[in-house]
Design an enzyme around this catalytic site. Structure first.
Site, PDB file in Angstrom:
ATOM      1  CG  ASN A 133      -0.238  -0.099   2.515  1.00  0.00           C
ATOM      2  OD1 ASN A 133       0.647   0.695   2.823  1.00  0.00           O
ATOM      3  ND2 ASN A 133      -0.599  -1.100   3.320  1.00  0.00           N
ATOM      4  CG  ASP A 148      -6.307  -5.681   5.728  1.00  0.00           C
ATOM      5  OD1 ASP A 148      -5.683  -5.579   6.793  1.00  0.00           O
ATOM      6  OD2 ASP A 148      -7.018  -4.766   5.266  1.00  0.00           O
ATOM      7  CE  LYS A 207       8.949 -10.879 -15.285  1.00  0.00           C
ATOM      8  NZ  LYS A 207       9.787 -10.052 -16.186  1.00  0.00           N
ATOM      9  N   PRO A 222      -2.882 -12.569   9.470  1.00  0.00           N
ATOM     10  CG  PRO A 222      -0.902 -12.884  10.656  1.00  0.00           C
ATOM     11  CD  PRO A 222      -1.512 -13.116   9.313  1.00  0.00           C
ATOM     12  CG  ASP A 223      -6.801  -7.817  12.967  1.00  0.00           C
ATOM     13  OD1 ASP A 223      -6.101  -7.020  13.620  1.00  0.00           O
ATOM     14  OD2 ASP A 223      -7.880  -7.504  12.438  1.00  0.00           O
ATOM     15  CB  ILE A 224      -0.826  -6.952  13.892  1.00  0.00           C
ATOM     16  CG1 ILE A 224      -0.111  -7.775  12.817  1.00  0.00           C
ATOM     17  CG2 ILE A 224       0.158  -6.544  14.998  1.00  0.00           C
ATOM     18  CD1 ILE A 224       0.952  -7.010  12.051  1.00  0.00           C
ATOM     19  CG  PHE A 243      -2.650   4.777  14.193  1.00  0.00           C
ATOM     20  CD1 PHE A 243      -2.416   6.124  13.949  1.00  0.00           C
ATOM     21  CD2 PHE A 243      -2.059   4.184  15.301  1.00  0.00           C
ATOM     22  CE1 PHE A 243      -1.612   6.864  14.799  1.00  0.00           C
ATOM     23  CE2 PHE A 243      -1.249   4.913  16.154  1.00  0.00           C
ATOM     24  CZ  PHE A 243      -1.023   6.264  15.902  1.00  0.00           C
ATOM     25  CE  LYS A 260      -9.716  -5.328  14.147  1.00  0.00           C
ATOM     26  NZ  LYS A 260      -8.811  -4.753  13.164  1.00  0.00           N
TER      27      LYS A 260
END
Length: 420
Positions: A211, A280, A290, A306-308, A324, A342
Protein backbone atom coordinates in the site's frame (compact mmCIF):
# COMPACT_ATOMS: atom_id res chain seq x y z
CA UNK A 1 9.83 21.72 44.50
CA UNK A 2 9.58 22.77 40.85
CA UNK A 3 10.22 20.07 38.25
CA UNK A 4 12.57 22.62 36.66
CA UNK A 5 14.91 22.59 39.67
CA UNK A 6 18.48 21.91 38.52
CA UNK A 7 17.70 22.02 34.80
CA UNK A 8 19.94 23.96 32.43
CA UNK A 9 18.13 26.05 29.83
CA UNK A 10 20.04 27.94 27.16
CA UNK A 11 17.99 31.03 26.39
CA UNK A 12 18.58 32.57 22.96
CA UNK A 13 17.54 36.20 22.79
CA UNK A 14 17.33 37.81 19.36
CA UNK A 15 16.72 41.44 18.44
CA UNK A 16 13.27 42.93 18.86
CA UNK A 17 11.32 45.15 21.20
CA UNK A 18 10.09 42.02 23.02
CA UNK A 19 13.57 41.49 24.49
CA UNK A 20 12.28 43.01 27.72
CA UNK A 21 9.97 39.99 28.10
CA UNK A 22 12.99 37.70 27.80
CA UNK A 23 14.45 39.46 30.84
CA UNK A 24 11.27 38.68 32.79
CA UNK A 25 11.43 35.07 31.53
CA UNK A 26 15.02 34.77 32.74
CA UNK A 27 13.98 36.00 36.19
CA UNK A 28 11.06 33.57 36.45
CA UNK A 29 13.14 30.58 35.38
CA UNK A 30 15.95 31.45 37.78
CA UNK A 31 13.44 31.70 40.64
CA UNK A 32 12.32 28.14 39.79
CA UNK A 33 15.85 26.83 40.23
CA UNK A 34 16.82 26.78 36.56
CA UNK A 35 20.39 27.44 35.49
CA UNK A 36 19.75 29.97 32.71
CA UNK A 37 22.61 30.51 30.26
CA UNK A 38 21.81 33.45 28.01
CA UNK A 39 23.01 34.00 24.45
CA UNK A 40 22.15 37.38 22.93
CA UNK A 41 22.47 38.50 19.34
CA UNK A 42 24.16 41.83 18.74
CA UNK A 43 20.77 43.29 17.80
CA UNK A 44 19.21 42.10 21.06
CA UNK A 45 21.95 43.88 23.02
CA UNK A 46 20.83 47.16 21.45
CA UNK A 47 17.42 46.83 23.16
CA UNK A 48 18.46 45.59 26.62
CA UNK A 49 21.97 45.65 28.10
CA UNK A 50 23.62 42.23 28.62
CA UNK A 51 24.25 43.25 32.23
CA UNK A 52 20.50 42.93 32.86
CA UNK A 53 20.52 39.25 31.86
CA UNK A 54 23.77 38.61 33.68
CA UNK A 55 22.29 40.02 36.89
CA UNK A 56 19.02 38.09 36.55
CA UNK A 57 20.62 34.75 35.58
CA UNK A 58 23.77 35.13 37.72
CA UNK A 59 25.77 33.76 34.80
CA UNK A 60 27.84 35.39 32.07
CA UNK A 61 26.00 36.43 28.91
CA UNK A 62 27.37 35.31 25.54
CA UNK A 63 27.27 37.49 22.43
CA UNK A 64 30.50 37.23 20.45
CA UNK A 65 31.54 33.81 19.15
CA UNK A 66 35.20 34.76 19.41
CA UNK A 67 35.06 36.15 22.94
CA UNK A 68 35.95 33.01 24.85
CA UNK A 69 35.28 33.49 28.56
CA UNK A 70 36.82 30.18 29.65
CA UNK A 71 39.98 28.95 27.92
CA UNK A 72 39.28 25.35 28.96
CA UNK A 73 36.18 25.04 26.71
CA UNK A 74 34.85 26.19 23.35
CA UNK A 75 31.94 28.32 24.48
CA UNK A 76 29.31 27.51 21.85
CA UNK A 77 30.03 23.78 22.16
CA UNK A 78 29.97 23.94 25.95
CA UNK A 79 26.65 25.79 25.86
CA UNK A 80 25.21 23.33 23.36
CA UNK A 81 26.27 20.32 25.42
CA UNK A 82 25.08 21.73 28.75
CA UNK A 83 21.49 22.35 27.68
CA UNK A 84 18.55 20.25 28.82
CA UNK A 85 16.47 22.55 26.62
CA UNK A 86 17.12 25.48 24.29
CA UNK A 87 14.54 28.27 24.20
CA UNK A 88 14.65 31.11 21.67
CA UNK A 89 12.56 34.03 22.92
CA UNK A 90 12.01 36.32 21.20
CA UNK A 91 12.76 34.60 17.90
CA UNK A 92 12.93 36.97 14.94
CA UNK A 93 12.22 36.00 11.34
CA UNK A 94 15.97 36.18 10.74
CA UNK A 95 16.89 33.71 13.50
CA UNK A 96 14.13 31.33 12.40
CA UNK A 97 15.49 31.45 8.83
CA UNK A 98 19.03 30.78 10.03
CA UNK A 99 17.91 27.77 12.02
CA UNK A 100 15.88 26.40 9.09
CA UNK A 101 18.77 26.83 6.65
CA UNK A 102 21.47 25.61 9.02
CA UNK A 103 23.44 28.86 9.00
CA UNK A 104 25.99 29.51 11.71
CA UNK A 105 27.37 33.06 11.68
CA UNK A 106 27.07 34.16 15.30
CA UNK A 107 27.07 32.76 18.83
CA UNK A 108 23.38 31.83 18.86
CA UNK A 109 23.20 30.18 15.44
CA UNK A 110 26.42 28.16 15.93
CA UNK A 111 25.17 26.94 19.31
CA UNK A 112 21.86 25.91 17.74
CA UNK A 113 23.72 23.88 15.12
CA UNK A 114 25.79 22.13 17.77
CA UNK A 115 23.13 21.27 20.35
CA UNK A 116 21.41 17.90 20.62
CA UNK A 117 18.89 19.29 23.11
CA UNK A 118 15.25 19.90 22.14
CA UNK A 119 14.51 23.41 20.89
CA UNK A 120 11.53 25.66 21.65
CA UNK A 121 10.96 28.76 19.55
CA UNK A 122 8.77 31.70 20.59
CA UNK A 123 8.39 33.97 17.53
CA UNK A 124 7.89 37.73 17.79
CA UNK A 125 7.53 39.99 14.75
CA UNK A 126 5.22 42.18 12.72
CA UNK A 127 1.93 40.51 11.73
CA UNK A 128 2.75 40.66 8.00
CA UNK A 129 6.25 39.28 8.58
CA UNK A 130 4.76 36.42 10.59
CA UNK A 131 2.30 35.64 7.80
CA UNK A 132 4.94 35.86 5.05
CA UNK A 133 5.13 32.65 3.02
CA UNK A 134 8.90 32.35 3.51
CA UNK A 135 8.61 32.65 7.30
CA UNK A 136 5.76 30.13 7.40
CA UNK A 137 7.75 27.70 5.23
CA UNK A 138 10.77 28.03 7.51
CA UNK A 139 8.62 27.33 10.56
CA UNK A 140 7.06 24.32 8.86
CA UNK A 141 10.54 23.01 8.04
CA UNK A 142 11.57 23.35 11.68
CA UNK A 143 8.38 21.70 12.92
CA UNK A 144 9.09 18.73 10.66
CA UNK A 145 12.47 18.42 12.41
CA UNK A 146 10.87 18.37 15.83
CA UNK A 147 11.28 22.01 16.84
CA UNK A 148 8.42 23.09 19.11
CA UNK A 149 6.83 26.50 18.55
CA UNK A 150 5.17 28.59 21.23
CA UNK A 151 2.50 30.47 19.34
CA UNK A 152 2.65 34.28 19.42
CA UNK A 153 -0.28 36.22 20.79
CA UNK A 154 -2.62 38.58 18.97
CA UNK A 155 -3.14 42.24 19.76
CA UNK A 156 -1.48 45.62 19.50
CA UNK A 157 2.08 45.30 18.22
CA UNK A 158 4.94 47.72 18.83
CA UNK A 159 4.91 48.69 15.14
CA UNK A 160 1.35 49.95 15.48
CA UNK A 161 -0.35 47.07 13.70
CA UNK A 162 -2.93 44.85 15.37
CA UNK A 163 -2.63 41.12 14.73
CA UNK A 164 -0.67 37.96 15.44
CA UNK A 165 3.02 38.33 16.20
CA UNK A 166 3.33 39.42 19.82
CA UNK A 167 5.72 37.32 21.89
CA UNK A 168 3.94 34.94 24.25
CA UNK A 169 3.91 36.16 27.83
CA UNK A 170 6.75 34.92 30.07
CA UNK A 171 4.22 33.00 32.19
CA UNK A 172 2.98 31.15 29.10
CA UNK A 173 6.50 30.23 28.06
CA UNK A 174 7.28 28.95 31.56
CA UNK A 175 4.10 26.83 31.42
CA UNK A 176 5.21 25.30 28.10
CA UNK A 177 8.66 24.54 29.51
CA UNK A 178 7.18 23.05 32.68
CA UNK A 179 4.77 20.92 30.64
CA UNK A 180 7.64 19.60 28.51
CA UNK A 181 9.72 18.46 31.48
CA UNK A 182 6.66 16.98 33.23
CA UNK A 183 5.85 14.94 30.13
CA UNK A 184 9.48 13.85 29.81
CA UNK A 185 9.37 12.59 33.40
CA UNK A 186 6.17 10.64 32.69
CA UNK A 187 7.69 8.83 29.70
CA UNK A 188 11.16 8.26 31.11
CA UNK A 189 11.94 4.53 31.18
CA UNK A 190 8.65 3.38 29.70
CA UNK A 191 8.85 0.72 27.03
CA UNK A 192 7.08 1.84 23.88
CA UNK A 193 6.37 -0.45 20.93
CA UNK A 194 5.59 1.19 17.59
CA UNK A 195 4.70 -0.49 14.31
CA UNK A 196 5.11 1.59 11.17
CA UNK A 197 5.04 1.53 7.40
CA UNK A 198 3.40 -0.82 4.96
CA UNK A 199 4.07 -4.51 4.56
CA UNK A 200 4.98 -6.40 1.39
CA UNK A 201 3.31 -9.62 0.24
CA UNK A 202 5.21 -11.32 -2.56
CA UNK A 203 3.45 -12.69 -5.63
CA UNK A 204 6.72 -13.79 -7.22
CA UNK A 205 10.36 -12.62 -6.95
CA UNK A 206 9.63 -9.34 -8.81
CA UNK A 207 5.99 -8.52 -7.94
CA UNK A 208 4.19 -7.87 -4.68
CA UNK A 209 1.10 -6.45 -2.99
CA UNK A 210 1.52 -3.43 -0.73
CA UNK A 211 0.00 0.00 0.00
CA UNK A 212 1.01 3.68 -0.03
CA UNK A 213 2.05 3.93 3.61
CA UNK A 214 5.31 5.89 4.02
CA UNK A 215 5.78 5.08 7.71
CA UNK A 216 6.13 8.77 8.58
CA UNK A 217 3.47 8.78 11.30
CA UNK A 218 4.91 5.78 13.12
CA UNK A 219 8.46 7.07 12.81
CA UNK A 220 7.38 10.46 14.19
CA UNK A 221 5.81 8.74 17.22
CA UNK A 222 8.93 6.65 17.78
CA UNK A 223 11.18 9.71 17.53
CA UNK A 224 9.07 11.82 19.91
CA UNK A 225 8.76 8.99 22.44
CA UNK A 226 12.53 8.47 22.42
CA UNK A 227 13.06 12.23 22.79
CA UNK A 228 10.94 12.09 25.95
CA UNK A 229 13.09 9.34 27.42
CA UNK A 230 11.11 6.21 26.53
CA UNK A 231 12.78 2.96 25.49
CA UNK A 232 11.38 2.59 21.98
CA UNK A 233 11.22 -0.46 19.73
CA UNK A 234 10.14 0.30 16.18
CA UNK A 235 8.89 -2.60 14.05
CA UNK A 236 8.91 -1.28 10.51
CA UNK A 237 8.05 -2.45 7.06
CA UNK A 238 10.25 -1.21 4.17
CA UNK A 239 10.55 2.60 4.12
CA UNK A 240 12.96 5.27 2.90
CA UNK A 241 13.11 6.88 6.36
CA UNK A 242 16.10 7.21 8.66
CA UNK A 243 15.86 5.40 11.99
CA UNK A 244 15.29 8.00 14.75
CA UNK A 245 18.12 8.45 17.21
CA UNK A 246 17.86 6.21 20.26
CA UNK A 247 15.25 3.90 18.68
CA UNK A 248 15.71 0.14 18.32
CA UNK A 249 14.66 -0.92 14.83
CA UNK A 250 13.20 -4.33 14.01
CA UNK A 251 12.91 -4.47 10.18
CA UNK A 252 10.26 -6.72 8.69
CA UNK A 253 8.83 -7.40 5.25
CA UNK A 254 5.49 -9.19 5.39
CA UNK A 255 2.47 -8.93 7.67
CA UNK A 256 3.34 -12.32 9.15
CA UNK A 257 6.85 -11.02 9.89
CA UNK A 258 5.40 -7.98 11.64
CA UNK A 259 2.90 -10.14 13.54
CA UNK A 260 5.66 -12.42 14.83
CA UNK A 261 7.86 -9.48 15.83
CA UNK A 262 5.01 -7.66 17.57
CA UNK A 263 3.98 -10.73 19.56
CA UNK A 264 7.60 -11.27 20.56
CA UNK A 265 7.89 -7.69 21.89
CA UNK A 266 4.41 -7.32 23.37
CA UNK A 267 4.98 -8.72 26.84
CA UNK A 268 7.66 -6.19 27.77
CA UNK A 269 5.85 -3.21 26.24
CA UNK A 270 4.05 -0.62 28.36
CA UNK A 271 2.46 1.33 25.51
CA UNK A 272 1.78 0.12 21.96
CA UNK A 273 1.20 2.35 18.94
CA UNK A 274 0.05 0.15 16.07
CA UNK A 275 0.54 2.73 13.31
CA UNK A 276 1.55 0.34 10.52
CA UNK A 277 -0.74 -0.07 7.50
CA UNK A 278 -0.36 -3.78 6.91
CA UNK A 279 -1.58 -5.84 3.99
CA UNK A 280 -4.78 -7.58 5.06
CA UNK A 281 -4.36 -10.37 2.50
CA UNK A 282 -1.48 -12.27 0.91
CA UNK A 283 -1.26 -14.56 -2.13
CA UNK A 284 -2.22 -18.14 -1.26
CA UNK A 285 0.74 -19.34 -3.33
CA UNK A 286 4.00 -17.45 -3.85
CA UNK A 287 5.67 -18.33 -7.12
CA UNK A 288 9.34 -19.24 -6.82
CA UNK A 289 10.07 -17.84 -10.27
CA UNK A 290 8.80 -14.84 -12.17
CA UNK A 291 5.32 -15.43 -13.60
CA UNK A 292 5.21 -15.10 -17.38
CA UNK A 293 2.49 -13.40 -19.37
CA UNK A 294 0.63 -16.26 -20.95
CA UNK A 295 -3.04 -15.30 -20.79
CA UNK A 296 -5.16 -12.15 -21.08
CA UNK A 297 -6.13 -12.35 -17.41
CA UNK A 298 -4.50 -13.54 -14.24
CA UNK A 299 -6.41 -14.67 -11.19
CA UNK A 300 -4.75 -14.50 -7.78
CA UNK A 301 -6.15 -16.30 -4.80
CA UNK A 302 -5.62 -14.26 -1.63
CA UNK A 303 -5.83 -15.50 1.95
CA UNK A 304 -6.30 -13.43 5.07
CA UNK A 305 -3.28 -12.31 7.07
CA UNK A 306 -3.25 -12.41 10.88
CA UNK A 307 -4.82 -9.32 12.47
CA UNK A 308 -2.00 -7.76 14.48
CA UNK A 309 -4.05 -5.14 16.32
CA UNK A 310 -6.82 -7.57 17.20
CA UNK A 311 -4.30 -10.04 18.61
CA UNK A 312 -2.59 -7.30 20.63
CA UNK A 313 -5.95 -6.23 22.00
CA UNK A 314 -6.85 -9.76 23.03
CA UNK A 315 -3.48 -10.45 24.66
CA UNK A 316 -2.88 -7.13 26.43
CA UNK A 317 -2.51 -7.13 30.20
CA UNK A 318 -0.72 -4.00 31.38
CA UNK A 319 -0.32 -2.52 27.88
CA UNK A 320 -2.00 0.72 26.81
CA UNK A 321 -2.90 0.14 23.16
CA UNK A 322 -3.33 2.84 20.51
CA UNK A 323 -4.75 1.73 17.18
CA UNK A 324 -4.90 3.65 13.89
CA UNK A 325 -7.48 3.72 11.12
CA UNK A 326 -7.24 5.26 7.65
CA UNK A 327 -10.73 5.79 6.21
CA UNK A 328 -12.36 7.53 3.27
CA UNK A 329 -15.84 8.04 4.77
CA UNK A 330 -17.98 7.59 7.93
CA UNK A 331 -14.92 8.27 10.05
CA UNK A 332 -16.60 8.42 13.47
CA UNK A 333 -18.63 5.27 12.93
CA UNK A 334 -15.79 3.14 11.62
CA UNK A 335 -13.30 4.43 14.19
CA UNK A 336 -15.49 3.63 17.19
CA UNK A 337 -16.34 0.23 15.74
CA UNK A 338 -12.65 -0.60 15.28
CA UNK A 339 -11.75 0.64 18.76
CA UNK A 340 -14.29 -1.71 20.34
CA UNK A 341 -13.63 -4.72 18.11
CA UNK A 342 -9.86 -4.52 18.54
CA UNK A 343 -10.02 -3.69 22.28
CA UNK A 344 -7.96 -0.50 21.95
CA UNK A 345 -7.57 2.15 24.62
CA UNK A 346 -7.37 4.87 21.97
CA UNK A 347 -8.04 4.91 18.25
CA UNK A 348 -6.48 7.54 15.96
CA UNK A 349 -8.35 7.95 12.69
CA UNK A 350 -7.84 10.07 9.62
CA UNK A 351 -9.78 10.63 6.41
CA UNK A 352 -7.14 10.04 3.75
CA UNK A 353 -9.29 11.78 1.14
CA UNK A 354 -8.61 15.10 2.91
CA UNK A 355 -5.80 17.19 1.48
CA UNK A 356 -2.77 16.93 3.74
CA UNK A 357 -3.99 13.81 5.54
CA UNK A 358 -3.22 11.05 3.06
CA UNK A 359 -0.35 8.60 2.80
CA UNK A 360 3.12 10.02 2.18
CA UNK A 361 2.44 13.52 3.52
CA UNK A 362 4.52 15.23 6.20
CA UNK A 363 1.24 16.51 7.68
CA UNK A 364 -1.88 14.86 9.05
CA UNK A 365 -5.42 15.62 10.21
CA UNK A 366 -6.64 13.20 12.83
CA UNK A 367 -9.43 12.52 15.28
CA UNK A 368 -8.67 10.70 18.53
CA UNK A 369 -11.28 8.38 20.09
CA UNK A 370 -11.60 6.65 23.43
CA UNK A 371 -14.23 4.33 24.84
CA UNK A 372 -16.33 7.40 25.60
CA UNK A 373 -16.22 8.70 22.03
CA UNK A 374 -14.31 11.54 20.37
CA UNK A 375 -11.60 12.91 22.66
CA UNK A 376 -9.90 15.44 20.44
CA UNK A 377 -9.83 16.61 16.85
CA UNK A 378 -6.40 17.72 15.61
CA UNK A 379 -6.32 20.13 12.64
CA UNK A 380 -3.78 20.06 9.83
CA UNK A 381 -0.28 19.97 11.34
CA UNK A 382 3.00 18.15 10.97
CA UNK A 383 3.10 14.49 11.88
CA UNK A 384 5.67 15.31 14.55
CA UNK A 385 3.22 17.71 16.14
CA UNK A 386 0.49 15.06 15.93
CA UNK A 387 2.88 12.56 17.55
CA UNK A 388 3.69 15.01 20.32
CA UNK A 389 0.02 15.54 21.08
CA UNK A 390 -0.80 11.82 20.96
CA UNK A 391 1.92 11.11 23.51
CA UNK A 392 0.49 13.83 25.74
CA UNK A 393 -3.03 12.36 25.49
CA UNK A 394 -1.74 8.88 26.35
CA UNK A 395 0.19 10.25 29.34
CA UNK A 396 -2.94 12.04 30.57
CA UNK A 397 -5.15 8.94 30.35
CA UNK A 398 -2.65 6.27 31.36
CA UNK A 399 -3.02 6.49 35.17
CA UNK A 400 -6.83 6.15 35.05
CA UNK A 401 -6.64 3.17 32.69
CA UNK A 402 -4.09 1.42 34.88
CA UNK A 403 -6.10 2.08 38.02
CA UNK A 404 -9.22 0.69 36.35
CA UNK A 405 -7.48 -2.51 35.32
CA UNK A 406 -5.96 -2.93 38.75
CA UNK A 407 -9.38 -2.49 40.34
CA UNK A 408 -10.83 -5.18 38.09
CA UNK A 409 -8.13 -7.57 39.29
CA UNK A 410 -8.39 -6.52 42.94
CA UNK A 411 -4.90 -4.99 42.99
CA UNK A 412 -4.17 -1.95 45.15
CA UNK A 413 -1.32 0.57 45.39
CA UNK A 414 -0.72 0.54 41.65
CA UNK A 415 1.99 2.87 40.39
CA UNK A 416 2.05 4.36 36.88
CA UNK A 417 3.86 2.28 34.28
CA UNK A 418 7.60 2.83 34.46
CA UNK A 419 7.56 3.95 38.10
CA UNK A 420 10.27 2.21 40.16
Amino acid sequence: MSNLQGKTIVLGVSGGIAVYKAAALTSKLAQLGVKVRVIMTESAAKFVAPLTFQTLSRHPVFIDTFEEKDASVVSHIDLADSADLVVIAPATANVIAKLALGLGDDMLSTTLLATMAPIMVAPAMNVHMYGNAAVQLNMQTLRSRGVHFIEPGEGQLACGYVGKGRLAEPEEIVQEITRYFAQKKEWHGKRVLVTAGGTVERIDPVRYITNDSSGKMGYAIAEEAARLGANVTLISGPTALLVPQGVELVPVISTQDMFDAAMSELERADVVFKAAAVADYRPAVRAERKLKKKTETLTLELVKNPDILEEIGSRKTKQFVVGFAAETDRLDEYAMDKLKRKNCDLLVANDISQEGAGFGNDTNIVRVYGSDGLIESLPLQSKKEVARRLLAIVAERLPAVLAGRASEKGITNVKPIGTP
